[in-house]
Write a protein that holds these residues in place. Sequence first.
Motif, PDB file in Angstrom:
ATOM      1  N   TRP A 108       0.755  -1.077  -0.246  1.00  0.00           N
ATOM      2  CA  TRP A 108      -0.098  -0.177   0.056  1.00  0.00           C
ATOM      3  C   TRP A 108       0.831   1.331   0.063  1.00  0.00           C
TER       4      TRP A 108
ATOM      5  N   GLN B 279      -8.561   1.342   2.277  1.00  0.00           N
ATOM      6  CA  GLN B 279      -9.045   1.885   1.067  1.00  0.00           C
ATOM      7  C   GLN B 279      -9.297   3.191   1.455  1.00  0.00           C
TER       8      GLN B 279
ATOM      9  N   THR C  74      -5.612   5.145   1.303  1.00  0.00           N
ATOM     10  CA  THR C  74      -4.388   4.746   0.443  1.00  0.00           C
ATOM     11  C   THR C  74      -4.552   5.347  -0.824  1.00  0.00           C
TER      12      THR C  74
ATOM     13  N   GLU D 159      -2.652   0.555  -4.422  1.00  0.00           N
ATOM     14  CA  GLU D 159      -2.436  -0.954  -3.732  1.00  0.00           C
ATOM     15  C   GLU D 159      -2.030  -1.856  -5.004  1.00  0.00           C
TER      16      GLU D 159
END
Length: 99
Positions: free
Chosen positions: A8, A88, A91, A94
Amino acid sequence: MYRHLVLWKLKEQADGQSKDQLAITVKAKLDSLPALIKEVRQYDVGINIGSYGAQFFDVGLFSTFDNEEDFKAYCVYPEHDAVVAYIQSVTEDEQIVDF
């Protein structure tokens, strides 16, 4: 064996935290999962300590399961879903490799 590798890249700021603080929070949330999910065989989470530049990732996960079915079972635990939703939200990028 089924292995799951995730990297990430965190936002500079999110959830009222700096990137360094986010990395600690993400690691802590991920580290809580093996105690709750019986299918996990190995689970290593790390914060990047290298100084390679902006194109590299901040947090990594390497996990191992007996087989693909166990990995799929891990993916549907509500606790896993909650951690994924948080990650999520903080970030930028990914990358995932399963092998």
